[in-house]
Design a protein around this motif. Structure first.
Motif, PDB file in Angstrom:
ATOM      1  N   THR A 170      27.514 -42.834  -5.922  1.00  0.00           N
ATOM      2  CA  THR A 170      28.939 -42.510  -5.873  1.00  0.00           C
ATOM      3  C   THR A 170      29.650 -43.448  -6.843  1.00  0.00           C
ATOM      4  O   THR A 170      29.005 -44.331  -7.421  1.00  0.00           O
ATOM      5  CB  THR A 170      29.447 -42.675  -4.439  1.00  0.00           C
ATOM      6  OG1 THR A 170      29.132 -43.991  -3.971  1.00  0.00           O
ATOM      7  CG2 THR A 170      28.812 -41.635  -3.505  1.00  0.00           C
ATOM      8  N   ASN A 178      33.523 -35.179  -1.284  1.00  0.00           N
ATOM      9  CA  ASN A 178      34.179 -34.567  -0.136  1.00  0.00           C
ATOM     10  C   ASN A 178      35.019 -33.415  -0.669  1.00  0.00           C
ATOM     11  O   ASN A 178      35.872 -33.625  -1.548  1.00  0.00           O
ATOM     12  CB  ASN A 178      35.069 -35.606   0.556  1.00  0.00           C
ATOM     13  CG  ASN A 178      35.702 -35.097   1.827  1.00  0.00           C
ATOM     14  OD1 ASN A 178      36.041 -33.930   1.947  1.00  0.00           O
ATOM     15  ND2 ASN A 178      35.881 -35.991   2.783  1.00  0.00           N
ATOM     16  N   LEU A 211      31.078 -29.481   3.483  1.00  0.00           N
ATOM     17  CA  LEU A 211      30.173 -30.450   4.109  1.00  0.00           C
ATOM     18  C   LEU A 211      29.055 -29.728   4.846  1.00  0.00           C
ATOM     19  O   LEU A 211      27.940 -30.258   4.977  1.00  0.00           O
ATOM     20  CB  LEU A 211      30.956 -31.368   5.051  1.00  0.00           C
ATOM     21  CG  LEU A 211      31.961 -32.301   4.367  1.00  0.00           C
ATOM     22  CD1 LEU A 211      32.687 -33.152   5.401  1.00  0.00           C
ATOM     23  CD2 LEU A 211      31.281 -33.194   3.332  1.00  0.00           C
ATOM     24  N   PHE A 236      23.996 -42.837   5.810  1.00  0.00           N
ATOM     25  CA  PHE A 236      25.220 -42.205   5.330  1.00  0.00           C
ATOM     26  C   PHE A 236      26.274 -43.269   5.066  1.00  0.00           C
ATOM     27  O   PHE A 236      26.397 -44.230   5.825  1.00  0.00           O
ATOM     28  CB  PHE A 236      25.761 -41.222   6.380  1.00  0.00           C
ATOM     29  CG  PHE A 236      27.031 -40.519   5.980  1.00  0.00           C
ATOM     30  CD1 PHE A 236      26.990 -39.319   5.290  1.00  0.00           C
ATOM     31  CD2 PHE A 236      28.274 -41.057   6.290  1.00  0.00           C
ATOM     32  CE1 PHE A 236      28.164 -38.675   4.915  1.00  0.00           C
ATOM     33  CE2 PHE A 236      29.451 -40.428   5.921  1.00  0.00           C
ATOM     34  CZ  PHE A 236      29.391 -39.229   5.228  1.00  0.00           C
ATOM     35  N   TYR A 237      27.028 -43.121   3.964  1.00  0.00           N
ATOM     36  CA  TYR A 237      28.225 -43.933   3.765  1.00  0.00           C
ATOM     37  C   TYR A 237      29.222 -43.154   2.916  1.00  0.00           C
ATOM     38  O   TYR A 237      28.880 -42.139   2.303  1.00  0.00           O
ATOM     39  CB  TYR A 237      27.913 -45.295   3.137  1.00  0.00           C
ATOM     40  CG  TYR A 237      27.303 -45.285   1.754  1.00  0.00           C
ATOM     41  CD1 TYR A 237      28.091 -45.205   0.607  1.00  0.00           C
ATOM     42  CD2 TYR A 237      25.920 -45.406   1.570  1.00  0.00           C
ATOM     43  CE1 TYR A 237      27.533 -45.235  -0.663  1.00  0.00           C
ATOM     44  CE2 TYR A 237      25.353 -45.436   0.311  1.00  0.00           C
ATOM     45  CZ  TYR A 237      26.163 -45.347  -0.803  1.00  0.00           C
ATOM     46  OH  TYR A 237      25.607 -45.371  -2.058  1.00  0.00           O
ATOM     47  N   GLU A 238      30.466 -43.634   2.911  1.00  0.00           N
ATOM     48  CA  GLU A 238      31.518 -43.032   2.116  1.00  0.00           C
ATOM     49  C   GLU A 238      31.966 -43.996   1.023  1.00  0.00           C
ATOM     50  O   GLU A 238      31.767 -45.200   1.130  1.00  0.00           O
ATOM     51  CB  GLU A 238      32.715 -42.667   3.001  1.00  0.00           C
ATOM     52  CG  GLU A 238      32.438 -41.554   3.996  1.00  0.00           C
ATOM     53  CD  GLU A 238      33.648 -41.239   4.847  1.00  0.00           C
ATOM     54  OE1 GLU A 238      34.069 -40.063   4.867  1.00  0.00           O
ATOM     55  OE2 GLU A 238      34.187 -42.177   5.489  1.00  0.00           O
ATOM     56  N   ASP A 239      32.580 -43.442  -0.013  1.00  0.00           N
ATOM     57  CA  ASP A 239      33.062 -44.243  -1.124  1.00  0.00           C
ATOM     58  C   ASP A 239      34.331 -43.589  -1.668  1.00  0.00           C
ATOM     59  O   ASP A 239      34.581 -42.402  -1.443  1.00  0.00           O
ATOM     60  CB  ASP A 239      31.983 -44.327  -2.217  1.00  0.00           C
ATOM     61  CG  ASP A 239      32.256 -45.387  -3.271  1.00  0.00           C
ATOM     62  OD1 ASP A 239      33.197 -46.183  -3.106  1.00  0.00           O
ATOM     63  OD2 ASP A 239      31.512 -45.414  -4.272  1.00  0.00           O
ATOM     64  N   THR A 283      34.127 -39.475  -1.776  1.00  0.00           N
ATOM     65  CA  THR A 283      32.717 -39.186  -2.012  1.00  0.00           C
ATOM     66  C   THR A 283      31.872 -39.697  -0.854  1.00  0.00           C
ATOM     67  O   THR A 283      32.288 -40.563  -0.082  1.00  0.00           O
ATOM     68  CB  THR A 283      32.211 -39.818  -3.324  1.00  0.00           C
ATOM     69  OG1 THR A 283      32.460 -41.237  -3.287  1.00  0.00           O
ATOM     70  CG2 THR A 283      32.908 -39.215  -4.538  1.00  0.00           C
ATOM     71  N   CYS A 284      30.675 -39.153  -0.751  1.00  0.00           N
ATOM     72  CA  CYS A 284      29.734 -39.499   0.320  1.00  0.00           C
ATOM     73  C   CYS A 284      28.353 -39.714  -0.274  1.00  0.00           C
ATOM     74  O   CYS A 284      28.030 -39.202  -1.347  1.00  0.00           O
ATOM     75  CB  CYS A 284      29.641 -38.370   1.345  1.00  0.00           C
ATOM     76  SG  CYS A 284      31.213 -37.753   1.983  1.00  0.00           S
ATOM     77  N   THR A 306      24.111 -39.851   1.118  1.00  0.00           N
ATOM     78  CA  THR A 306      23.174 -39.656   2.224  1.00  0.00           C
ATOM     79  C   THR A 306      21.773 -40.098   1.835  1.00  0.00           C
ATOM     80  O   THR A 306      21.379 -40.007   0.666  1.00  0.00           O
ATOM     81  CB  THR A 306      23.110 -38.179   2.659  1.00  0.00           C
ATOM     82  OG1 THR A 306      22.825 -37.352   1.522  1.00  0.00           O
ATOM     83  CG2 THR A 306      24.416 -37.728   3.295  1.00  0.00           C
TER      84      THR A 306
END
Length: 263
Positions: free
Chosen positions: A47, A166, A217, A234-237, A252-253, A255
């Motif tokens: 990301t 996302n 998603l 999993f994390y988000e950015d 953004t994500c 996985t």
């Protein structure tokens, strides 16, 4: 939009142009980055800003790694310098050329393949231990085949690391966004091909920028699960510095998904 419009062909040429313009995702890493990777000091991104946790890779040395739609002279050469046997497949010849430049400059062995991320038929079943797939599947109109093909070419116990957008980031009025006003204008399913007027689309095509599709998603995460993967991280950015929307949400994500079985 013309029904005969070929999104893959358009985006291939658009990313070739991005290389010529020096887009941030097309600028090869320098010798110092490769030297550090050879010492075991490296990080890469799926990301825009957050480094991928090193634990997501496991022991990288000696692994067969596929860079999936990830050319550009950045992540792939770093993974090769860190000891992986790396192949990269990408739609853009110029992006692949950036990886070859770094490989030639640094004496790295990287196999480059021009192709479609949705069709990995050039690779036999169970060819790779790890797939590295940064934010790029928004440039194809259907993401489900990407997950199915990734599952097929991974060995049992193999890992798929993916970054994606996302879909909500595509739904705001871009003109108001520049003024700091976040107002929804479009709805899902969203595509630059069908959701925009011809005049709105020319905002991108007149300057040769890539066109995008906002995958839900359900298609991004649910699609991985449907293909057979088990979600293991999993994390988000955010979208990075200068992006107004990032003040409000993570756009953004990333996985980490595992193919069941013994490696």
């Amino acid at each position: 939009m013309n029904r005969d419009f070929d999104l893959r062909e358009y985006n291939r040429e658009a990313w070739n142009r991005q290389v010529a313009k020096g887009d941030r995702w097309t600028v090869p890493v320098g010798p110092e980055v490769i030297a550090a990777a050879r010492r075991g000091e490296w990080s890469v991104v799926l990301t825009p800003t957050k480094p991928v946790p090193r634990a997501w890779f496991g022991e990288l040395a000696g692994k067969d790694v596929l860079g999936l739609a990830s050319a550009g002279g950045q992540q792939v050469p770093v993974l090769a310098a860190a000891g992986a046997r790396v192949t990269v497949i990408d739609n853009s010849p110029s992006q692949l050329g950036q990886d070859r430049k770094v490989a030639e400059r640094e004496g790295l062995s990287i196999r480059t393949v021009q192709g479609d991320m949705r069709d990995l038929s050039v690779f036999p079943d169970a060819s790779f231990d790890l797939i590295f797939h940064p934010c790029s599947n928004g440039f194809v109109d259907d993401v489900r085949p990407v997950w199915r093909e990734a599952f097929r070419v991974l060995r049992p116990g193999g890992v798929l690391l993916s970054g994606f957008c996302n879909p909500v980031i595509y739904l705001f009025d871009p003109d108001l966004e520049k003024q700091g006003v976040m107002q929804l204008k479009y709805w899902m399913p969203y595509s630059d091909l069908t959701s925009l007027t011809d005049a709105e689309r020319r905002r991108y095509t007149d300057v040769g920028e890539p066109l995008s599709v906002a995958h839900s998603l359900e298609d991004q995460i649910g699609g991985q699960l449907e293909a057979g993967f088990l979600l293991a991280g999993f994390y988000e950015d955010t979208m990075g510095e200068g992006d107004r929307l990032s003040e409000y949400l993570a756009g953004t994500c990333a996985t980490r998904a595992v193919k069941p079985g013994m490696g």
